[in-house]
Design a protein around this motif. Structure first.
Motif: not given
Length: 123
Positions: A12-14, A119-123
């Motif tokens: 997750q983001a952050g 790398v996948t970052v979800s909002s």
């Protein structure tokens, strides 16, 4: 010469991830190890680099203050610690190795490449 990148995933983001690049096949003491990333429909872009012999690092402005490079000489491994991740950091991340006098911020300067880790970052 082989570079094995690992450590990618979904976060997750952050959040944080640590990528690893295990190098084998020769001594890399005279090399610069770089990380690049490539998002869908975008060109491969420079992320960060470290000079193996001195540990000197350099970062793209987009990741400065959030990403940190380090190396473990005994394990012949370079680490990219990624903190405060953003959705725009989503990409396939590649590690690469280069030597000589070059512009180490461009992909064409690197002779050896790992296979990439997502790398996948979800909002």
């Amino acid at each position: 010469v082989q570079l094995q990148a690992s450590g990618g995933g979904l976060v997750q983001a952050g959040g944080s991830l640590r990528l690893s690049c295990a190098a084998s096949g020769r001594s890399f003491s005279s090399y610069v190890m770089g990380w690049f990333r490539q998002a869908p429909d975008k060109e491969r872009e420079f992320v960060a680099r470290i000079r193996w012999s001195t540990g000197t690092t350099f970062y793209a402005d987009s990741v400065k203050g959030r990403f940190t490079l380090s190396r473990d000489n005994a394990k012949n491994t370079v680490y990219l610690q990624m903190d405060s991740l953003k959705p725009e950091d989503t990409a396939v991340y590649y590690c690469a190795a280069a030597q000589g006098l070059r512009n180490f911020n461009i992909a064409s300067s690197y002779a050896y490449w790992g296979q990439g880790t997502q790398v996948t970052v979800s909002s």
